[in-house]
Design an enzyme around this catalytic site. Structure first.
Site, PDB file in Angstrom:
ATOM      1  N   ASP A  25      67.463  21.869  49.644  1.00  0.00           N
ATOM      2  CA  ASP A  25      66.921  22.566  50.870  1.00  0.00           C
ATOM      3  C   ASP A  25      65.455  22.992  50.508  1.00  0.00           C
ATOM      4  OD1 ASP A  25      69.123  22.631  52.136  1.00  0.00           O
ATOM      5  OD2 ASP A  25      69.311  24.766  52.356  1.00  0.00           O
ATOM      6  N   ASP A  47      61.869  22.196  52.197  1.00  0.00           N
ATOM      7  CA  ASP A  47      61.026  23.306  52.492  1.00  0.00           C
ATOM      8  C   ASP A  47      59.609  22.904  52.078  1.00  0.00           C
ATOM      9  OD1 ASP A  47      63.011  24.684  53.963  1.00  0.00           O
ATOM     10  OD2 ASP A  47      63.490  25.805  52.169  1.00  0.00           O
ATOM     11  N   SER A  86      65.179  28.385  65.151  1.00  0.00           N
ATOM     12  CA  SER A  86      65.381  28.631  63.766  1.00  0.00           C
ATOM     13  C   SER A  86      64.589  29.653  63.154  1.00  0.00           C
ATOM     14  CB  SER A  86      64.601  27.322  63.272  1.00  0.00           C
ATOM     15  OG  SER A  86      64.508  27.112  61.786  1.00  0.00           O
ATOM     16  N   LEU A  87      64.461  29.925  61.787  1.00  0.00           N
ATOM     17  CA  LEU A  87      63.815  30.991  61.275  1.00  0.00           C
ATOM     18  C   LEU A  87      62.676  30.435  60.229  1.00  0.00           C
ATOM     19  CD1 LEU A  87      66.893  33.020  59.933  1.00  0.00           C
ATOM     20  CD2 LEU A  87      65.025  34.177  61.481  1.00  0.00           C
ATOM     21  N   GLU A  95      69.907  41.260  56.429  1.00  0.00           N
ATOM     22  CA  GLU A  95      71.184  40.628  56.595  1.00  0.00           C
ATOM     23  C   GLU A  95      71.073  39.592  55.509  1.00  0.00           C
ATOM     24  OE1 GLU A  95      72.122  39.083  60.543  1.00  0.00           O
ATOM     25  OE2 GLU A  95      71.413  41.120  61.287  1.00  0.00           O
ATOM     26  N   LYS A 105      71.834  35.472  54.606  1.00  0.00           N
ATOM     27  CA  LYS A 105      71.501  34.088  55.279  1.00  0.00           C
ATOM     28  C   LYS A 105      72.806  33.502  54.998  1.00  0.00           C
ATOM     29  CE  LYS A 105      68.238  30.917  56.909  1.00  0.00           C
ATOM     30  NZ  LYS A 105      68.918  29.657  56.763  1.00  0.00           N
ATOM     31  N   ASP A 161      75.530  30.312  54.758  1.00  0.00           N
ATOM     32  CA  ASP A 161      75.079  28.862  54.598  1.00  0.00           C
ATOM     33  C   ASP A 161      76.181  27.900  55.340  1.00  0.00           C
ATOM     34  OD1 ASP A 161      73.487  26.843  54.055  1.00  0.00           O
ATOM     35  OD2 ASP A 161      73.999  26.679  51.900  1.00  0.00           O
ATOM     36  N   ARG A 195      73.836  24.464  67.720  1.00  0.00           N
ATOM     37  CA  ARG A 195      72.494  24.678  68.032  1.00  0.00           C
ATOM     38  C   ARG A 195      71.974  23.764  68.865  1.00  0.00           C
ATOM     39  NH1 ARG A 195      68.299  26.285  63.442  1.00  0.00           N
ATOM     40  NH2 ARG A 195      67.958  24.082  63.086  1.00  0.00           N
ATOM     41  N   GLU A 245      77.474  32.073  62.223  1.00  0.00           N
ATOM     42  CA  GLU A 245      77.513  31.051  61.705  1.00  0.00           C
ATOM     43  C   GLU A 245      79.076  30.583  61.254  1.00  0.00           C
ATOM     44  OE1 GLU A 245      74.428  30.224  60.842  1.00  0.00           O
ATOM     45  OE2 GLU A 245      74.772  28.630  59.074  1.00  0.00           O
ATOM     46  N   TYR A 278      76.411  37.376  64.008  1.00  0.00           N
ATOM     47  CA  TYR A 278      75.244  38.029  63.532  1.00  0.00           C
ATOM     48  C   TYR A 278      74.390  38.400  64.662  1.00  0.00           C
ATOM     49  CZ  TYR A 278      73.562  33.438  62.102  1.00  0.00           C
ATOM     50  OH  TYR A 278      73.577  32.098  62.079  1.00  0.00           O
ATOM     51  N   LYS A 301      65.223  41.272  60.091  1.00  0.00           N
ATOM     52  CA  LYS A 301      64.952  41.512  61.664  1.00  0.00           C
ATOM     53  C   LYS A 301      64.572  42.608  61.974  1.00  0.00           C
ATOM     54  CE  LYS A 301      69.101  38.339  62.054  1.00  0.00           C
ATOM     55  NZ  LYS A 301      70.475  38.200  62.582  1.00  0.00           N
ATOM     56  N   LYS A 344      64.201  33.017  51.410  1.00  0.00           N
ATOM     57  CA  LYS A 344      65.479  32.203  50.659  1.00  0.00           C
ATOM     58  C   LYS A 344      65.398  32.397  49.128  1.00  0.00           C
ATOM     59  CE  LYS A 344      65.717  28.225  53.571  1.00  0.00           C
ATOM     60  NZ  LYS A 344      66.047  27.220  53.349  1.00  0.00           N
ATOM     61  N   CYS A 383      93.369  12.545  23.757  1.00  0.00           N
ATOM     62  CA  CYS A 383      92.737  13.663  23.187  1.00  0.00           C
ATOM     63  C   CYS A 383      91.657  13.582  22.196  1.00  0.00           C
ATOM     64  CB  CYS A 383      93.655  14.695  22.638  1.00  0.00           C
ATOM     65  SG  CYS A 383      93.154  16.272  21.887  1.00  0.00           S
ATOM     66  N   CYS A 415      93.153  15.203  18.652  1.00  0.00           N
ATOM     67  CA  CYS A 415      94.397  14.620  17.984  1.00  0.00           C
ATOM     68  C   CYS A 415      94.817  13.300  18.418  1.00  0.00           C
ATOM     69  CB  CYS A 415      95.654  15.655  18.218  1.00  0.00           C
ATOM     70  SG  CYS A 415      96.284  15.804  19.808  1.00  0.00           S
ATOM     71  N   CYS A 469      95.878  18.114  27.106  1.00  0.00           N
ATOM     72  CA  CYS A 469      96.345  17.345  26.015  1.00  0.00           C
ATOM     73  C   CYS A 469      97.873  17.925  25.776  1.00  0.00           C
ATOM     74  CB  CYS A 469      95.685  17.759  24.752  1.00  0.00           C
ATOM     75  SG  CYS A 469      96.581  17.160  23.283  1.00  0.00           S
ATOM     76  N   CYS A 501      98.360  19.662  18.074  1.00  0.00           N
ATOM     77  CA  CYS A 501      96.818  19.463  18.014  1.00  0.00           C
ATOM     78  C   CYS A 501      96.249  20.423  17.591  1.00  0.00           C
ATOM     79  CB  CYS A 501      96.509  19.456  19.682  1.00  0.00           C
ATOM     80  SG  CYS A 501      94.735  19.508  19.873  1.00  0.00           S
TER      81      CYS A 501
HETATM   82  S1  IVH Z   1      69.444  34.969  63.056  1.00  0.00           S
HETATM   83  C1  IVH Z   1      66.445  33.089  66.098  1.00  0.00           C
HETATM   84  N1  IVH Z   1      70.840  35.785  60.898  1.00  0.00           N
HETATM   85  O1  IVH Z   1      69.646  30.373  59.745  1.00  0.00           O
HETATM   86  C2  IVH Z   1      67.082  33.181  64.669  1.00  0.00           C
HETATM   87  N2  IVH Z   1      70.605  33.649  61.536  1.00  0.00           N
HETATM   88  O2  IVH Z   1      67.186  29.094  59.657  1.00  0.00           O
HETATM   89  C3  IVH Z   1      68.493  33.388  64.764  1.00  0.00           C
HETATM   90  N3  IVH Z   1      71.619  32.176  59.700  1.00  0.00           N
HETATM   91  O3  IVH Z   1      69.854  28.727  62.725  1.00  0.00           O
HETATM   92  C4  IVH Z   1      69.372  33.312  63.642  1.00  0.00           C
HETATM   93  N4  IVH Z   1      72.560  33.706  58.688  1.00  0.00           N
HETATM   94  O4  IVH Z   1      72.305  29.072  61.505  1.00  0.00           O
HETATM   95  C5  IVH Z   1      70.365  34.647  61.848  1.00  0.00           C
HETATM   96  N5  IVH Z   1      72.192  36.486  59.316  1.00  0.00           N
HETATM   97  C6  IVH Z   1      71.555  35.514  59.920  1.00  0.00           C
HETATM   98  C7  IVH Z   1      71.948  34.141  59.430  1.00  0.00           C
HETATM   99  C8  IVH Z   1      71.359  33.051  60.480  1.00  0.00           C
HETATM  100  C9  IVH Z   1      72.396  32.041  58.659  1.00  0.00           C
HETATM  101  C10 IVH Z   1      71.177  30.546  59.856  1.00  0.00           C
HETATM  102  C11 IVH Z   1      71.261  30.277  61.639  1.00  0.00           C
HETATM  103  C12 IVH Z   1      70.029  29.738  62.000  1.00  0.00           C
HETATM  104  C13 IVH Z   1      69.408  29.445  60.710  1.00  0.00           C
HETATM  105  C14 IVH Z   1      67.765  29.648  60.829  1.00  0.00           C
END
Ligand code: IVH
Length: 670
Positions: A35, A39, A84-85, A114, A116, A118, A137, A174, A226, A289, A313, A407, A410, A425, A431
């Site tokens: 990732d 990024d 996405s974020l 919050e 994130k 995975d 999505r 998620e 969430y 947020k 991140k 081993c 031994c 072993c 041993c």
């Molecule tokens: S809020 C408009 N909250 O991260 C954004 N997303 O990179 C709404 N994700 O597509 C997402 N934990 O799959 C939000 N606490 C969290 C999250 C979260 C994981 C993921 C989600 C989103 C991606 C964005």
């Protein structure tokens, strides 16, 4: 500055490259790069596009979310786009996010911080309390309809009924796979000759897109929610809506917090940087947020991400270095651990030259070759681990790393039990490494805590043929050890004195010191309290052992096996003769209660409490738990899917079957 022609070329390359990685990640669930590397590419493209706006290619991946659409599912339009974020790896950028938005909106209601999670994002729509659809999505506007698959996840309610629920709403979150479920699933896949998944995220996202919901049902998926969306939400604040959704029965994570200032936000981020390693699921950052939904709307979104949120991140400390060789270490239980010897490389301020490879499956998973350039991470664990290989730089004809068959200490042929990942072993008694390892464990701090004896002294004593097992320590005399090299009279006297003093160590720690497999400090304490003496413990049947709270099948088996070896019985006898306390100090009180003199069998899956909680309730009320149904069984506490054999037997013997609700009522009303 970069020339325009060069920039055009680089933009074209990055655009194509990022699109390819998007497909690998979202469609194939098989990313080639980390990732962090991804990024970096996106960041570079964003910078170039900002500098040369006219060179931006239409449909650039910086303006669109990567798509997971596969054409294998019906496509459903999202009522609200699924974005996405924006993300960052720097606290400074989180502060500039705050400075930027605080110019145009009020932050009176603060932020919600919050974690994130995975996994793969999911959008659930409920109409009149019924789950209508579960959609991925997709491209942000249209997603794949994976309702049948999501319905197999136990924590996703199919229907909800509580007062104040809007007749139509969307809740997003998620889908993920907890780490232990992931490991277990991979182990089974390897056993069945299938390709293991590289990580829990790929496993979750791949599973979500399977065409057969029955297969999905067999995989350990989980779902965290969430965000609540709809035209008539109960509250004007994101946090309050999360609390409401939790009350309606949705699985909302526990970590979110309201933070009133940016300093609080930063401290939330810092607080979770390491704490998150102890969570049973993977997280890769924190999400910040704006709490007020009115203010969120004022800020709005770009085509790709909302302006009211940002993801911070966590950077994993990672380095690329060369794998020079692999050595194999034998532990006190005989388990063989492969260890990678690396070209020294600095990570997070320390020089790393060794990394754990866990077991043979891990080597296979990474398809390691000697001289590979490998990614090494220092995660939550103290020991660094190899997380990936840079295949591109692999040397031609390099040899694949092979797990050893004998081993290294031994020479005995190693074995691997069906249900375990490790090679062992089996030469427990001969041993040398295992013999010394067991004694080292016996004297260690959490066990007998005998000061002045460590690995080196044990090596000397073993070489001089003075010790073969822990009981031999108590037969040592100062005279016998003075002649050993490097040991003066004073330290020899010290050693024998400390050994003598250790006879007062309480019984639970002695059980731990014996080094029985799967028996940690906690299990040792519970076993000591449940059985009271070494005789009782050594005579316990499998049934009696597994009936004890927190003692599972594996530990019970290891204990039975350990006591079935006459050498071990002799060891405990000798320890007793030397004056060690082989019973608990305080007499165990027999619990008089509602269930005393009752023998109870627990079977099936439960809704209200875990099996361990029921075990404890029974024990606390004086009841005894057994695993098999017999004529003397008082009743069976039965959850869902109780085994048919047990049900038949109960019917034949006329044993009462009590469900969870009845049992709880019994406890409550007496
Ligand atoms: S809020 C408009 N909250 O991260 C954004 N997303 O990179 C709404 N994700 O597509 C997402 N934990 O799959 C939000 N606490 C969290 C999250 C979260 C994981 C993921 C989600 C989103 C991606 C964005």
């Amino acid at each position: 500055m970069i020339k325009k022609e060069e920039a055009a070329e680089r933009i074209k390359f990055l655009t194509e490259e990022i699109r390819r990685h998007n497909d690998n990640y979202y469609r194939n669930n098989n990313p080639e790069i980390t990732d962090f590397q991804y990024d970096l590419l996106v960041n570079e493209l964003e910078t170039l596009e900002r500098t040369f706006p006219d060179l931006k290619i239409a449909g650039s991946p910086t303006a669109e979310v990567g798509s997971d659409l596969t054409r294998e599912f019906a496509e459903v339009q999202h009522s609200y786009p699924m974005l996405s974020l924006g993300n960052t790896y720097s606290e400074e950028e989180v502060r500039s996010f705050h400075d930027r938005i605080s110019k145009s909106i009020s932050l009176e209601r603060g932020y919600v911080c919050e974690l994130k999670y995975d996994g793969a994002s999911i959008s659930l729509t409920y109409r009149k309390g019924r789950l209508e659809s579960a959609v991925t999505r997709g491209d942000g506007f249209v997603g794949d309809d994976v309702t049948a698959n999501v319905k197999t996840i136990k924590s996703v309610p199919h229907t909800i009924s509580a007062s104040g629920i809007p007749s139509l709403f969307t809740i997003r979150g998620e889908i993920y796979m907890p780490r232990d479920g992931f490991m277990e699933m991979n182990r089974k896949r390897i056993e069945a000759g299938e390709m293991p998944f590289a990580n829990p995220r790929n496993a979750a996202a791949g599973t979500l897109k399977l065409l057969n919901p029955e297969t999905v049902a067999g995989r350990p998926l989980e779902c965290f929610l969430y965000s609540l969306l709809g035209e008539s939400l109960p509250h004007g604040e994101h946090y309050a809506n999360l609390v409401a959704a939790r009350q309606w029965g949705f699985r909302i994570p526990e970590e979110p917090r309201v933070c009133m200032t940016i300093d609080e936000v930063i401290s939330f981020i810092r607080q979770w940087e390491h704490k998150r390693d102890n969570l049973p699921y993977d997280t890769d950052g924190a999400v910040i947020k704006v709490n007020s939904i009115t203010e969120q709307k004022l800020l709005g979104s770009t085509s790709k991400s909302p302006r009211w949120a940002i993801a911070y991140k966590y950077k994993t400390e990672r380095a690329l270095t060369r794998l020079m060789s692999v050595s194999f270490q034998v532990g006190r239980t005989g388990a063989v651990t492969p260890v990678a010897n690396l070209e020294p490389v600095p990570i997070a301020g320390t020089k790393v030259q060794r990394a754990s490879l866990h077991n043979a499956d891990q080597i296979r998973l990474l398809d390691l070759h000697l001289n590979d350039m490998v990614y090494v991470e220092k995660g939550g664990e103290i020991i660094p681990k190899i997380v990936g290989v840079d295949i591109i730089s692999r040397e031609e004809n390099s040899a694949r790393v092979q797990f050893i068959t004998q081993c290294p200490e031994c020479g005995t042929t190693l074995i691997r039990k069906d249900d375990e990942a490790a090679h062992y072993c089996p030469n427990r008694k001969g041993c040398p490494t295992q013999i010394k390892g067991r004694i080292t464990h016996f004297v260690s701090r959490k066990a007998m805590n005998i000061e002045g004896i460590g690995e080196e002294i044990i090596e000397l004593l073993y070489k001089a043929q003075l010790i073969q097992n822990p009981a031999d320590l108590y037969a040592l005399t100062t005279d016998k050890i003075i002649p050993l090299e490097r040991l003066g009279e004073k330290s020899a006297r010290n050693i024998t004195e400390n050994i003598r003093k250790s006879v007062n160590v309480p019984f639970p720690r002695i059980i731990y010191a014996l080094g029985i497999r799967h028996t940690g400090e906690n299990s040792a304490r519970i076993l000591a309290e449940s059985f009271g003496s070494i005789e009782n413990l050594s005579n316990a049947t499998m049934e009696e052992l597994t009936a004890v709270r927190d003692i599972g099948e594996k530990t019970a088996e290891a204990i039975s096996e350990w006591f079935s070896d006459p050498d071990n019985i002799e060891l405990t006898e000798r320890l007793k003769e030397f004056g060690l306390k082989m019973r608990i100090d305080i007499p165990i009180l027999s619990v008089d209660g509602l269930l005393s003199n009752r023998t109870i069998v627990i079977s099936g899956q439960f809704k209200h409490h875990s099996r361990d909680e029921y075990k404890k309730m029974i024990e606390d009320n004086g009841g005894k738990i057994v695993t098999t149904v017999s004529a003397s069984t008082s009743f069976i506490l039965a959850g869902e899917n109780m085994g048919p054999a047990k049900r038949d037997k109960a019917g034949k013997l006329g044993v009462e079957i009590m469900d969870e609700e009845e049992f709880l009522k019994l406890l409550k009303n007496g």
